[in-house]
Design a protein around this motif. Structure first.
Motif, PDB file in Angstrom:
ATOM      1  N   PHE A 283      -3.064   0.406 -11.258  1.00 39.01           N
ATOM      2  CA  PHE A 283      -2.381  -0.668 -10.531  1.00 39.01           C
ATOM      3  C   PHE A 283      -2.593  -2.016 -11.217  1.00 39.01           C
ATOM      4  O   PHE A 283      -1.808  -2.942 -11.035  1.00 39.01           O
TER       5      PHE A 283
ATOM      6  N   THR B 256      12.604   6.938  -5.979  1.00 39.66           N
ATOM      7  CA  THR B 256      11.997   7.759  -4.909  1.00 39.66           C
ATOM      8  C   THR B 256      11.240   6.857  -3.936  1.00 39.66           C
ATOM      9  O   THR B 256      11.346   7.026  -2.714  1.00 39.66           O
TER      10      THR B 256
ATOM     11  N   ARG C 156      -3.586  14.660   1.287  1.00 38.79           N
ATOM     12  CA  ARG C 156      -2.429  14.273   0.473  1.00 38.79           C
ATOM     13  C   ARG C 156      -2.858  13.928  -0.947  1.00 38.79           C
ATOM     14  O   ARG C 156      -2.195  14.285  -1.920  1.00 38.79           O
TER      15      ARG C 156
ATOM     16  N   ILE D 233       7.191  15.785  -5.688  1.00 39.71           N
ATOM     17  CA  ILE D 233       7.419  14.916  -6.858  1.00 39.71           C
ATOM     18  C   ILE D 233       7.108  15.701  -8.144  1.00 39.71           C
ATOM     19  O   ILE D 233       7.805  15.577  -9.145  1.00 39.71           O
TER      20      ILE D 233
ATOM     21  N   PHE E 250       4.249  15.511  -0.239  1.00 40.58           N
ATOM     22  CA  PHE E 250       4.974  14.500  -1.024  1.00 40.58           C
ATOM     23  C   PHE E 250       4.697  14.601  -2.530  1.00 40.58           C
ATOM     24  O   PHE E 250       5.608  14.705  -3.339  1.00 40.58           O
TER      25      PHE E 250
ATOM     26  N   PHE F 145       2.922   7.850   4.970  1.00 40.73           N
ATOM     27  CA  PHE F 145       4.304   7.417   5.114  1.00 40.73           C
ATOM     28  C   PHE F 145       4.723   7.611   6.577  1.00 40.73           C
ATOM     29  O   PHE F 145       4.740   8.740   7.065  1.00 40.73           O
TER      30      PHE F 145
ATOM     31  N   ASN G  15       7.436   7.591   8.149  1.00 42.55           N
ATOM     32  CA  ASN G  15       8.653   8.358   8.445  1.00 42.55           C
ATOM     33  C   ASN G  15       8.480   9.857   8.206  1.00 42.55           C
ATOM     34  O   ASN G  15       9.394  10.623   8.440  1.00 42.55           O
TER      35      ASN G  15
ATOM     36  N   PHE H  90      -6.624   5.205   0.548  1.00 44.51           N
ATOM     37  CA  PHE H  90      -6.672   3.764   0.780  1.00 44.51           C
ATOM     38  C   PHE H  90      -7.379   3.448   2.100  1.00 44.51           C
ATOM     39  O   PHE H  90      -7.417   4.268   3.006  1.00 44.51           O
TER      40      PHE H  90
ATOM     41  N   GLU I 167       2.038   1.762  -3.488  1.00 46.85           N
ATOM     42  CA  GLU I 167       0.960   2.257  -4.349  1.00 46.85           C
ATOM     43  C   GLU I 167       0.633   3.719  -4.042  1.00 46.85           C
ATOM     44  O   GLU I 167       0.373   4.510  -4.950  1.00 46.85           O
ATOM     45  N   ALA I 168       0.670   4.054  -2.738  1.00 44.63           N
ATOM     46  CA  ALA I 168       0.373   5.436  -2.346  1.00 44.63           C
ATOM     47  C   ALA I 168       1.413   6.390  -2.947  1.00 44.63           C
ATOM     48  O   ALA I 168       1.071   7.468  -3.442  1.00 44.63           O
ATOM     49  N   ALA I 169       2.674   5.964  -2.924  1.00 44.68           N
ATOM     50  CA  ALA I 169       3.727   6.812  -3.485  1.00 44.68           C
ATOM     51  C   ALA I 169       3.616   6.890  -5.007  1.00 44.68           C
ATOM     52  O   ALA I 169       3.780   7.958  -5.599  1.00 44.68           O
ATOM     53  N   GLU I 170       3.290   5.747  -5.590  1.00 45.06           N
ATOM     54  CA  GLU I 170       3.213   5.659  -7.054  1.00 45.06           C
ATOM     55  C   GLU I 170       2.098   6.565  -7.592  1.00 45.06           C
ATOM     56  O   GLU I 170       2.301   7.276  -8.582  1.00 45.06           O
ATOM     57  N   ILE I 171       0.963   6.546  -6.925  1.00 43.78           N
ATOM     58  CA  ILE I 171      -0.166   7.327  -7.442  1.00 43.78           C
ATOM     59  C   ILE I 171       0.054   8.826  -7.232  1.00 43.78           C
ATOM     60  O   ILE I 171      -0.579   9.649  -7.896  1.00 43.78           O
ATOM     61  N   LEU I 172       0.997   9.142  -6.329  1.00 44.14           N
ATOM     62  CA  LEU I 172       1.347  10.558  -6.139  1.00 44.14           C
ATOM     63  C   LEU I 172       2.437  10.986  -7.121  1.00 44.14           C
ATOM     64  O   LEU I 172       2.973  12.083  -7.038  1.00 44.14           O
ATOM     65  N   GLY I 173       2.781  10.077  -8.030  1.00 47.56           N
ATOM     66  CA  GLY I 173       3.718  10.430  -9.111  1.00 47.56           C
ATOM     67  C   GLY I 173       5.138   9.930  -8.927  1.00 47.56           C
ATOM     68  O   GLY I 173       5.992  10.191  -9.772  1.00 47.56           O
ATOM     69  N   ALA I 174       5.404   9.225  -7.802  1.00 49.39           N
ATOM     70  CA  ALA I 174       6.790   8.819  -7.524  1.00 49.39           C
ATOM     71  C   ALA I 174       7.243   7.684  -8.441  1.00 49.39           C
ATOM     72  O   ALA I 174       6.447   6.833  -8.818  1.00 49.39           O
ATOM     73  N   LYS I 175       8.543   7.710  -8.766  1.00 46.11           N
ATOM     74  CA  LYS I 175       9.138   6.625  -9.547  1.00 46.11           C
ATOM     75  C   LYS I 175       9.901   5.709  -8.582  1.00 46.11           C
ATOM     76  O   LYS I 175      10.049   6.035  -7.407  1.00 46.11           O
TER      77      LYS I 175
ATOM     78  N   ILE J 250      -3.938  11.012 -10.741  1.00 47.87           N
ATOM     79  CA  ILE J 250      -5.129  10.561 -10.019  1.00 47.87           C
ATOM     80  C   ILE J 250      -4.787  10.571  -8.529  1.00 47.87           C
ATOM     81  O   ILE J 250      -3.661  10.246  -8.155  1.00 47.87           O
TER      82      ILE J 250
ATOM     83  N   THR K 238       0.786   4.282 -13.541  1.00 49.11           N
ATOM     84  CA  THR K 238       0.077   4.912 -12.417  1.00 49.11           C
ATOM     85  C   THR K 238       0.597   6.328 -12.145  1.00 49.11           C
ATOM     86  O   THR K 238      -0.194   7.259 -11.968  1.00 49.11           O
ATOM     87  N   ASN K 239       1.925   6.466 -12.138  1.00 51.62           N
ATOM     88  CA  ASN K 239       2.499   7.770 -11.776  1.00 51.62           C
ATOM     89  C   ASN K 239       2.393   8.826 -12.885  1.00 51.62           C
ATOM     90  O   ASN K 239       2.854   9.946 -12.726  1.00 51.62           O
TER      91      ASN K 239
ATOM     92  N   ARG L  29      12.881   6.989  -0.387  1.00 52.95           N
ATOM     93  CA  ARG L  29      12.184   7.956   0.476  1.00 52.95           C
ATOM     94  C   ARG L  29      11.009   7.357   1.227  1.00 52.95           C
ATOM     95  O   ARG L  29      10.594   7.891   2.251  1.00 52.95           O
ATOM     96  N   CYS L  30      10.464   6.259   0.687  1.00 52.56           N
ATOM     97  CA  CYS L  30       9.272   5.697   1.341  1.00 52.56           C
ATOM     98  C   CYS L  30       9.539   4.350   2.013  1.00 52.56           C
ATOM     99  O   CYS L  30       8.959   4.065   3.053  1.00 52.56           O
TER     100      CYS L  30
ATOM    101  N   THR M 228       0.831  -1.211   0.000  1.00 58.41           N
ATOM    102  CA  THR M 228       0.000   0.000   0.000  1.00 58.41           C
ATOM    103  C   THR M 228       0.863   1.258   0.000  1.00 58.41           C
ATOM    104  O   THR M 228       0.527   2.233  -0.674  1.00 58.41           O
ATOM    105  N   LEU M 229       1.977   1.223   0.754  1.00 55.23           N
ATOM    106  CA  LEU M 229       2.861   2.398   0.763  1.00 55.23           C
ATOM    107  C   LEU M 229       3.424   2.654  -0.633  1.00 55.23           C
ATOM    108  O   LEU M 229       3.504   3.799  -1.086  1.00 55.23           O
TER     109      LEU M 229
END
Lengths: 262, 353
Positions: free
Chosen positions: B52, A175, B146, B102, B98, B87, B89, B81, A164-172, B77, B72-73, A179-180, A161-162
């Protein structure tokens, strides 16, 4: 009830005597270098020995490289297995356990056959290459502990889930990884690092057969030729291990104080 | 053209087809809920919109642009969840920032946008907190901020209220709806909770075994279920076995009672079996109540539930559950008592498979 309690205390006493008496004996003997008085002469002799400093420094450096490259191998592997290849988990677990089953001497002979100076990948053809091979062999030896500590830390967070959460926010991928995921499995990474450090500092077989000036062979050399210094070195080696274990406890306590659940 | 279009979407995992020819068009700013039991394919459709999962067949487009080939990235969108997925940390501020970092936004703009988002969810005073220092409801609001911060084209909500306690669920769903209206963002909400879906959606898609059984406004779904599954899944429904009495007069027999239906019986003949459905809250026991048809039966059970009195009435072997609102003057029916329920013919639904 009382009898069983007494029996328990008796068992604990036996354990403590079994463990501490030789240790105290060794410590006491290491203090007797100067005739008629207790002193730290043996320790002074060890610390002032140029070979001690160079082998200790060399092993420290090897441990550092082992930790860095080991983690760069283990963390992405454990992450990938959890995320994309869960069916491969038993295979990876089996592979990482192999160094516990195969004796170090067999592994190092295998390396020497595969990577000798007349092979396709002549690691042993140069000092740097041999050092590199030594680091790789240390990574193999520490794999069972490194993989498990990282995998356990990953179990505590919801890696999928972490991600996917990062991915949908645009992260590659880089990152997401650095970072996650990495910061959230740091307790496992550090636990693995301390165990690896303790293993590398005391390892003899690999370093001796690859003929590298590491701390393990130095311990053996001093043990064979001196009287009091080996005892002092044994105590120093214990201190290093305990220090590593203490740091491990500290890290796990801090990670409990700040639960990393997603 | 609709803003989010799903055309002939299919998805198989190995031999199992979990989504079977799913079609749906969602307008800009619309709030659509996917409602259905576990394993009906609703989350799979949502995950395909997010990227996904890739559809085995069919096309997904947003604002006229096909999304199938985009990762996805690359889709812009936002998603919330069920497990919050903050995150651990990072503190609240960094979590919300975040997506903006990005996207390469400058520091001053990030600062402004994060503050704006935290104000929107009324958590601007908790910017320095870490996820583990917050309640589930607070964490989910941060997750919402977020997701919204990078101004996504579509917001996906994957059972975001399931992990929360009942009280927080109600308040947070109202908050989500209010924020969605305020921002006018196209939203797809996945839930298995019919009350959630009925209360906040513009339209509901009731999914069953990988297909959309019915798509419609909440009142339409509740009052006019298209299939037996929709009728049984949304709300409580009495399923009554009846026999066609007179097709010309549109009447059926329930036990000894002749009941008039508003909906056409169709091509059925006299004596044919028919299933009709009745909501527990339809009808009245009062003699003064208006109604063009009635049923007489025997009270089997009667429970006092505070605001409601729930009574089970045996009508020719059919056990009909009947709810009436409680008031100081209400007389609770007693077991063994013979009662007559009065209805409008339009209260009965003919249930087709």
């Amino acid at each position: 009830m009382k009898a069983s309690k007494a029996l328990a205390w008796f068992a604990i006493a036996i354990g403590v005597i079994y463990f501490f008496v030789p240790l105290i004996g060794t410590f006491e003997f290491s203090m007797r270098m100067r005739r008629g008085a207790y002193s730290f002469d043996a320790y002074q002799s060890v610390f002032s020995d140029a070979q001690f400093q160079s082998t200790f420094g060399f092993s420290m450096l090897m441990a550092l490289f082992t930790i860095i490259f080991g983690m760069l191998l283990v963390v992405p592997t454990a992450y990938w297995v959890r995320l994309r290849l869960p069916q491969m988990r038993p295979v990876i677990e089996f592979l990482t356990l192999m160094p516990l089953v195969i004796p170090a001497i067999v592994i190092v002979f295998g390396y020497l056959r595969l990577y000798n100076s007349s092979s396709w990948i002549p690691f042993t053809g140069s000092i740097q290459g041999t050092n590199m091979l030594l680091v790789l062999s240390y990574i193999t030896l520490s794999l069972p502990y490194m993989y498990r500590s990282v995998d356990t830390a990953m179990r505590a967070i919801d890696v999928r889930t972490l991600t996917e959460a990062a991915e949908i926010l645009g992260a590659k991928w880089p990152t997401i990884m650095f970072r996650c995921i990495f910061p959230n499995v740091m307790s496992g990474v550090l636990s693995g690092a301390f165990i690896t450090f303790a293993i590398v500092m005391g390892e003899f077989t690999m370093a001796a057969l690859l003929n590298r000036p590491a701390f393990g062979p130095y311990l053996q050399l001093v043990g064979a030729n001196r009287a009091y210094e080996p005892s002092a070195l044994a105590i120093i080696a214990f201190a290093i291990t305990w220090f590593s274990m203490g740091l491990l406890q500290l890290v796990s306590r801090f990670s409990k104080m700040a639960p990393s659940k997603a | 053209m609709s803003f989010l279009v799903l055309e002939h979407i299919k998805k198989s995992f190995g031999q199992t087809q979990v989504v079977k020819d799913f079609n749906m068009s969602i307008e800009k700013g619309e709030f659509v809920s996917f409602l259905g039991p576990s394993g009906c394919g609703k989350t799979t459709v949502l995950r395909m919109i997010a990227g996904f999962e890739n559809p085995s067949d069919g096309a997904i487009s947003i604002n006229g642009k096909n999304q199938n080939k985009l990762k996805t990235n690359q889709r812009n969108i936002g998603m919330v969840f069920q497990a919050y997925a903050l995150f651990p940390n990072m503190n609240v501020f960094d979590n919300v920032a975040f997506g903006l970092k990005i996207a390469g936004m400058n520091k001053a703009d990030i600062d402004k946008r994060v503050k704006e988002m935290l104000k929107l969810i009324s958590l601007d005073h908790l910017a320095d907190r870490y996820p583990y220092q917050m309640s589930g409801g607070q964490q989910q609001r941060v997750a919402l901020a977020r997701a919204l911060a990078p101004k996504p084209q579509v917001l996906l909500l994957d059972e975001p209220l399931s992990a929360l306690d009942a009280k927080i669920r109600v308040s947070l769903r109202e908050e989500i709806r209010q924020i969605q209206r305020q921002l006018g963002i196209t939203t797809v909400f996945v839930t298995h909770d019919q009350e959630e879906a009925l209360s906040i959606s513009d339209r509901i898609v009731v999914m069953n075994a990988g297909r959309a059984d019915q798509i419609g406004a909440p009142s339409e779904i509740y009052n006019r279920p298209a299939t037996r599954f929709v009728a049984s899944f949304v709300g409580t429904l009495n399923m009554i076995d009846a026999t066609v009495a007179d097709p010309a007069a549109n009447t059926v027999k329930v036990g000894e009672n002749t009941v008039k239906l508003k909906e056409s019986i169709g091509a059925l003949k006299g004596g044919d079996k028919i299933s009709i459905a009745l909501r527990p809250e339809a009808g009245s026991l009062s003699e003064s109540a208006k109604g063009d048809t009635s049923i007489t039966g025997t009270v089997v059970l009667s429970h006092f539930l505070g605001s409601v009195i729930r009574t089970k009435i045996d009508v020719g072997g059919n056990l009909i559950s009947f709810d009436m609102f409680n008031s100081p003057d209400t007389v609770q029916p007693q077991p063994g008592e013979t009662v007559t329920l009065r209805f409008n013919a339009s209260d009965f639904l003919i249930v087709r498979d």
